[in-house]
Design a protein around this motif. Structure first.
Motif, PDB file in Angstrom:
ATOM      1  N   PRO A 263     -16.765   1.430  15.691  1.00  0.00           N
ATOM      2  CA  PRO A 263     -15.648   2.149  15.127  1.00  0.00           C
ATOM      3  C   PRO A 263     -15.021   1.554  13.887  1.00  0.00           C
ATOM      4  CG  PRO A 263     -14.942   0.914  17.026  1.00  0.00           C
ATOM      5  CD  PRO A 263     -16.395   0.695  16.905  1.00  0.00           C
ATOM      6  N   MET A 266     -15.209   2.201   8.352  1.00  0.00           N
ATOM      7  CA  MET A 266     -14.413   2.820   7.306  1.00  0.00           C
ATOM      8  C   MET A 266     -15.077   2.739   5.940  1.00  0.00           C
ATOM      9  SD  MET A 266     -11.736   4.382   7.194  1.00  0.00           S
ATOM     10  CE  MET A 266     -11.063   5.237   8.538  1.00  0.00           C
ATOM     11  N   ARG A 422     -13.915   6.860  14.311  1.00  0.00           N
ATOM     12  CA  ARG A 422     -13.555   5.772  13.416  1.00  0.00           C
ATOM     13  C   ARG A 422     -12.109   5.380  13.557  1.00  0.00           C
ATOM     14  NH1 ARG A 422     -15.719   8.889   9.390  1.00  0.00           N
ATOM     15  NH2 ARG A 422     -17.842   8.525   9.987  1.00  0.00           N
ATOM     16  N   ILE A 423     -11.823   4.127  13.303  1.00  0.00           N
ATOM     17  CA  ILE A 423     -10.423   3.701  13.277  1.00  0.00           C
ATOM     18  C   ILE A 423      -9.945   3.767  11.837  1.00  0.00           C
ATOM     19  CG2 ILE A 423      -8.892   1.804  13.771  1.00  0.00           C
ATOM     20  CD1 ILE A 423     -10.479   0.950  15.928  1.00  0.00           C
ATOM     21  N   ARG A 424      -8.717   4.118  11.657  1.00  0.00           N
ATOM     22  CA  ARG A 424      -8.160   4.243  10.310  1.00  0.00           C
ATOM     23  C   ARG A 424      -7.967   2.880   9.700  1.00  0.00           C
ATOM     24  NH1 ARG A 424      -2.958   7.326  10.857  1.00  0.00           N
ATOM     25  NH2 ARG A 424      -2.076   5.260  10.691  1.00  0.00           N
ATOM     26  N   VAL A 425      -7.934   2.813   8.376  1.00  0.00           N
ATOM     27  CA  VAL A 425      -7.927   1.515   7.700  1.00  0.00           C
ATOM     28  C   VAL A 425      -6.738   0.668   8.108  1.00  0.00           C
ATOM     29  CG1 VAL A 425      -7.809   0.408   5.480  1.00  0.00           C
ATOM     30  CG2 VAL A 425      -9.168   2.408   5.756  1.00  0.00           C
ATOM     31  N   GLN A 427      -4.883   0.863  10.721  1.00  0.00           N
ATOM     32  CA  GLN A 427      -4.954   0.479  12.132  1.00  0.00           C
ATOM     33  C   GLN A 427      -5.955  -0.646  12.330  1.00  0.00           C
ATOM     34  OE1 GLN A 427      -6.055   4.152  13.880  1.00  0.00           O
ATOM     35  NE2 GLN A 427      -3.961   4.905  13.994  1.00  0.00           N
TER      36      GLN A 427
ATOM     37  N   LEU B 183     -13.487  12.808  12.239  1.00  0.00           N
ATOM     38  CA  LEU B 183     -12.928  11.499  12.507  1.00  0.00           C
ATOM     39  C   LEU B 183     -14.001  10.466  12.776  1.00  0.00           C
ATOM     40  CD1 LEU B 183      -9.929  12.438  14.707  1.00  0.00           C
ATOM     41  CD2 LEU B 183      -9.936  11.767  12.348  1.00  0.00           C
ATOM     42  N   ILE B 256      -9.082   5.808  20.441  1.00  0.00           N
ATOM     43  CA  ILE B 256      -9.165   5.812  18.978  1.00  0.00           C
ATOM     44  C   ILE B 256      -8.815   7.189  18.444  1.00  0.00           C
ATOM     45  CG2 ILE B 256     -10.702   5.484  17.037  1.00  0.00           C
ATOM     46  CD1 ILE B 256     -12.293   3.606  18.740  1.00  0.00           C
ATOM     47  N   ARG B 260      -5.646   8.157  16.040  1.00  0.00           N
ATOM     48  CA  ARG B 260      -5.851   8.707  14.713  1.00  0.00           C
ATOM     49  C   ARG B 260      -5.042   9.965  14.496  1.00  0.00           C
ATOM     50  NH1 ARG B 260     -10.466   7.874  11.517  1.00  0.00           N
ATOM     51  NH2 ARG B 260      -9.577   9.307  10.042  1.00  0.00           N
TER      52      ARG B 260
END
Lengths: 456, 427, 184
Positions: A263, A266, A422-425, A427, B183, B256, B260
């Motif tokens: 995950p 990014m 994906r995890i946000r930047v 986070q 996502l 996750i 998000r």
């Protein structure tokens, strides 16, 4: 085309294929013979002195052989990993994955590699050409150089530095440079964003990565990876995952981020910034990045296996016999074993093919029968040989265990990619600095305290 | 050795020398280093329009502040739900302003419909929101029925509701898959397509087409329920509830994903009403406005279902609303099947339709909001004006109000949670 | 059909209505002049027994003689849709006050009406083309829009037939028959 080549080219163009082959043979045969003759004389004259020199500098020879082997083996490793990822993610997505190219689609990676090699080599206008060209090289090399210190089996390693782990992290950190170069030199805002994101991510996750490993260093008193593996030989409960569970977890998470895998991918989030830093790359340059990523996955899995899961040590110590009824497997030598393997494969195929045809393959054509015989020979024959080798050679045992553990982690990485978004930047960065870093410091503190207390 | 005569030669392309071939025409190319200056190159690829700005808002948007840059999430993009161009003004990773540019899929459907007769209009209007095309036909058919004073038989109404709710489930399932894909999750989209495939095969057995159905007619529907449709439907209904739960659990319980979408793109109640947002997006902001209850059409007054509403207004709420709506749709389908009346499926109409001159408005609740049609008839067999009101058009208009202040990564979550379909937006 | 709505509308908007309130099926229609648009919309929005808070649609219409802008509103106080037909907009210089002061969502709807008909909404901060390219010169949904003529006037110089030689048509006067609506 310059004037000098016009006439010969006209002549060449006017020949048929047979003529051309004949001409080539005519030119090449004396050339080959002459070259062989000169080489033979050269070997006869210079050979002994060269061999003496090499024998005197055996470590140097060993190093070159190891480095060459590593460079040669990264590409097949990347191929296997790419194929594995495609197939495993496909199965998790309830799809089939590649199944046309080669048996079960196994030649897919080879075809990808060839395709990527045959693409046009261009760079967009406005790029900084030197940096643009060097970026994939830097990334690839930074990944590959770390393989030098990993012990694949007892006796099979590149170099045994006593600061092996430090060397590993130093080389691994160079990937940031490559990604930044790529992001900056592509004349593209998407690449810039991707490159900066990747730099921020890798740099932030390097700190928990290295700190979590310091606990292991404290326990083993050495940074040499061979020493760390040796400290875990014994039984499964000597593995550091039981003595440093938090460190193992932190290392795994930080390694995912280091390898830019979901995950934490990014940097190459292809639903937002198309391909991140690699947006403007195509052809073999992109191939380099691609291979570098998969080699990176292999490397972090290998390191995870080495540091926390015992490397090439087996989970239990089976009393393998030292000799097999007095037969020393090393006595045959490389040539002997190669000869045995070749005879087995060819002979097995030749023996089995008519048997298969008789047994009912009459409806098959010749090539299918031969392939079937070949496959059966490989499976049974090499399997038996492999079992024999497993019992006979300690290094083979170690290699098999090492590869099993590494591929276990590789499959875990692939599994995570198939499942997690994906995890946000922000986070991602928050997680690294606010959770992983304090956790690794805590682990370090506890380990150090425990060592002091237990040593009193 | 004896040589055989060589095969006849094809003219070799390289046989003519360069001097004999015509010189290539000079092409002005951005890659030619002789004609580009550095400062021109710097602005060549900026998404600034090549004319002086004409409106106040345009001028405000295309002037850069300190440390800001333009990023063009262009029409070719893996995740903009079609050909949508979003010009973002970024300060680092934070979005300062957004200018959506539309029109890449504009097909002139309204003009085409002015030149088609009333049956043809239904076919033309299908590819607007191609994912849920029955909901594009429905308001057109409603408006035309008002123009012609046609009474639709009850069985036809029930079949319309049944097929509509099935398509609503298919559309919502696809929305969930695309939200997860934007996502980064690769798997839920494939599970969504499995779900959608089952429903779409069912509707293919009923209507004859898998995607652009062309099924509703003025005064009824085109074909009655048949054995294959009923057997597939029964099969599906026995698994529907559990399957929906399983598919949504894959996303709901993923930490996750929740992190998000929670708090991303918060649309509060007043803003939503001011923009004219309808559908799930409005209900996620706290306004329980559902056209099936607010202005009932067809047989919805006889059916029992709830209207899920949430207060938060963020992307997670919009996602969860649609999950709840799937459950409600399954309830509605159940009731339709139990109460399906017998009778004709099509009212008696002349072959050549010439309604009296007049005006009519018909609106239905589609998966994305209120789909409306305003039709003007002038007495001929072609509509005089056929105006399509698309819900995604107004939903997308909120993007410049929702995105500023968030990070670039939230763009995807927000835009995907609004569920725009460019076919409808661009008409 | 909501009869009480008719009385309420006539009570509140009496002076602005240019025609009797027309009701058919579940729709109520009123006609107003372009100048009355802001007042009428504000009254309909704010009055407590009308409360038309949801703007459902904003459409442009070209009847061949005049242009119209048609609003559709929804209120929780009545079961009918309300249609407001802003009639009498001249085709040569179509101007209407914008509804963006009340509903921000009207901005894009008005942009679409401008793009398709050329109706200029005064007060809209962002009146540029939304579907057609920004340098497009014609208004496609007008009744005097003929595609081959428009194509002939465009930089592409006409519609190309794949099987016939391309003949450039000189820009003609758009005097083709305008389809006039018997409905006013």
């Amino acid at each position: 085309m310059s004037q000098a080549f016009r006439l010969p080219f006209r002549i060449w163009a006017s020949l048929t294929i047979r003529d051309r082959l004949g001409l080539l043979a005519l030119v090449m045969i004396p050339g080959v013979l002459g070259g062989a003759f000169v080489t033979a004389i050269g070997i006869a004259v210079l050979g002994p002195s060269v061999l003496d020199f090499l024998a005197a500098n055996l470590p140097l020879v060993r190093f070159f052989v190891a480095a060459t082997a590593i460079l040669l083996l990264t590409v097949p490793t990347a191929f296997v990993l790419i194929y594995l990822e495609l197939k495993v993610i496909a199965r998790m997505n309830l799809r089939v994955g590649p199944n046309r190219v080669g048996p079960l689609g196994a030649a897919m990676s080879v075809i990808h590699g060839l395709k990527v090699l045959s693409k046009e080599d261009f760079s967009p206008s406005g790029v900084d050409v030197t940096v643009f060209t060097l970026a994939p090289v830097v990334t690839f090399l930074a990944s590959v150089m770390t393989l030098l210190v990993i012990p694949f089996a007892p006796g099979i390693y590149g170099q045994d530095f006593n600061i092996g782990l430090l060397y590993f992290f130093a080389m691994g950190g160079l990937t940031v440079l490559g990604l930044l170069m790529a992001g900056w030199s592509s004349f593209n805002k998407y690449s810039l964003l991707g490159g900066l994101r990747s730099a921020a991510q890798i740099v932030s996750y390097e700190i928990p990565l290295t700190l979590s490993v310091v606990g292991v260093i404290i326990l083993t008193n050495t940074m040499s990876l061979n020493g760390i593996v040796a400290a875990q030989s014994g039984s499964i409960f000597d593995w550091f995952v039981f003595k440093q569970p938090l460190a193992a977890l932190i290392f795994f998470i930080a390694a995912t981020a280091e390898a830019n895998r979901t995950p934490f991918d990014m940097t190459e989030a292809d639903s937002e910034i198309v391909a991140g830093f690699a947006t403007e790359y195509s052809g073999m340059r992109f191939g380099f990045f691609f291979f570098a990523e998969y080699v990176n996955v292999f490397i972090v899995s290998a390191l995870c296996a080495t540091l926390f899961f015992g490397g090439w040590t087996a989970p239990f110590n089976w009393p393998w016999p030292a000799t097999l009824n007095g037969f020393d497997p090393y006595s045959l030598g490389v040539l002997g074993w190669t000869a045995i393997v070749l005879v087995l494969i060819v002979g097995g195929t030749e023996v089995l093919a008519p048997l298969i045809r008789l047994a009912g393959g009459r409806s098959w054509d010749m090539s299918s029968t031969i392939w079937m015989a070949f496959a059966v020979t490989i499976v049974i024959g090499l399997g038996a040989l492999g079992a024999l080798g497993f019992v006979a050679f300690g290094w083979l045992r170690g290699l098999v265990w090492f590869m099993a553990k590494t591929y276990f982690f590789v499959i875990t990485f692939v599994w995570m990619r198939a499942t997690l978004p994906r995890i946000r930047v922000d986070q991602l960065m928050g997680f690294a600095w606010k959770w992983l870093l304090p956790a690794s410091l805590l682990n370090l503190f506890v380990t150090a305290t425990a060592v002091i207390i237990l040593n009193r | 050795m004896p040589t055989r005569p060589s095969a006849p030669r094809r003219p070799n392309a390289r046989a003519t020398s360069r001097a004999e071939r015509p010189a290539p025409e000079p092409v002005a190319s951005a890659d030619d280093p002789r004609i580009m200056l550095d400062r021109q190159l710097g602005t060549l690829y900026e998404p600034i329009p090549p004319y002086p700005t004409r409106t106040e808002r345009e001028g405000e948007f295309y002037s850069l502040g300190d440390g800001e840059m333009f990023l063009n999430l262009g029409p070719h993009h893996p995740a903009t739900h079609g050909v949508l161009r979003l010009v973002l003004k970024l300060s680092g990773e934070q979005i300062v302003d957004v200018d959506p540019v539309l029109g890449y899929l504009h097909r002139g459907v309204e003009k085409i419909c002015e030149n088609s007769d009333y049956y043809h209009v239904i076919d033309q209007v299908d590819p607007l929101e191609y994912i849920s095309s029955l909901f594009q036909e429905w308001p057109a058919v409603l408006a035309f029925e008002k123009l012609m004073d046609v009474q639709v038989p009850r069985r036809a109404e029930y079949i319309r509701v049944l097929s509509g709710e099935l398509l609503r489930i298919a559309s919502h399932t696809l929305f969930m898959g695309f939200l997860a894909l934007d996502l980064g999750g690769l798997t839920p989209i494939l599970y969504s397509f499995i779900e959608r495939d089952e429903i779409v095969e069912m509707l293919a057995a009923l209507t004859g087409a898998r995607m652009l159905f062309n099924y509703y007619r003025i005064g009824g529907v085109n074909g009655d329920l048949n054995h294959e449709f009923m057997s597939r439907l029964g099969d599906w209904m026995s698994r529907a509830g559990k399957q929906a739960e399983a598919n949504t659990a894959l996303i709901n319980e993923n930490e996750i994903f929740v992190r998000r979408t929670r708090g991303a793109g918060v649309l509060d109640r007043a803003t939503a009403l001011r923009f004219g947002v309808t559908g799930g997006n409005l209900r996620a902001s706290g306004v329980p406005f559902d056209l099936r209850r607010a202005h009932p059409y067809s047989v919805y007054p006889e059916l029992e279902f709830n209207i899920p509403t949430r207060d938060e207004g963020d992307s997670l709420a919009r996602y969860l609303i649609r999950v709840d709506e799937i459950r409600e749709s399954i309830r509605i389908i159940d009731q339709c099947l139990n109460n399906m009346p017998d009778g004709p499926i099509m009212a008696k109409l002349p072959r050549l339709l010439r309604p009296r001159p007049g005006r009519a408005w018909g609106a239905v609740e589609g998966p994305r909001g209120m789909q409306g049609v305003y039709a003007i008839s002038d007495g001929t067999d072609q509509p005089f004006r056929f105006r399509i009101h698309d819900p995604s058009f107004v939903n997308l208009q909120t993007v410049p109000a929702l995105l500023p202040g968030n990070l670039l990564a939230d763009t995807m979550a927000t835009v995907a949670s609004l569920d725009p379909v460019m076919g409808g937006i661009d008409k | 059909m909501d009869r009480t709505l008719k009385t309420r509308l006539e009570a509140r908007l009496g002076g602005h209505l240019r025609a009797p309130v027309y009701q058919r099926h579940d729709e109520t229609e009123i006609r107003i002049d372009p100048g009355s648009v802001p007042e009428v919309l504000q009254t309909l929005h704010d009055t407590l027994d009308l409360r038309f808070e949801i703007l459902a649609d904003l459409a442009g219409v070209d009847t061949g003689e005049v242009m119209q802008v048609v609003y559709h509103l929804w209120s929780p106080m009545t079961t009918d849709w309300l249609r407001i037909v802003v009639d009498g907009i001249s085709r040569d210089d179509p101007r209407v006050p914008s509804a963006t002061f009340l509903w921000t969502g009207a901005e894009w709807l008005e942009r679409e009406a401008y793009d398709m008909f050329g109706i200029v909404f005064e007060g809209n901060r962002d009146l540029r083309r939304i579907f057609m390219p920004p340098d497009y010169t014609s208004f496609p949904l007008r009744k005097d829009f003929l595609l081959p003529d428009d194509a002939a006037r465009s930089p592409g110089a006409g519609v190309r037939h794949v099987e016939k030689p391309h003949v450039t048509v000189p820009p003609a006067e758009p005097a083709t028959a305008i389809r006039r609506a018997p409905v006013s």
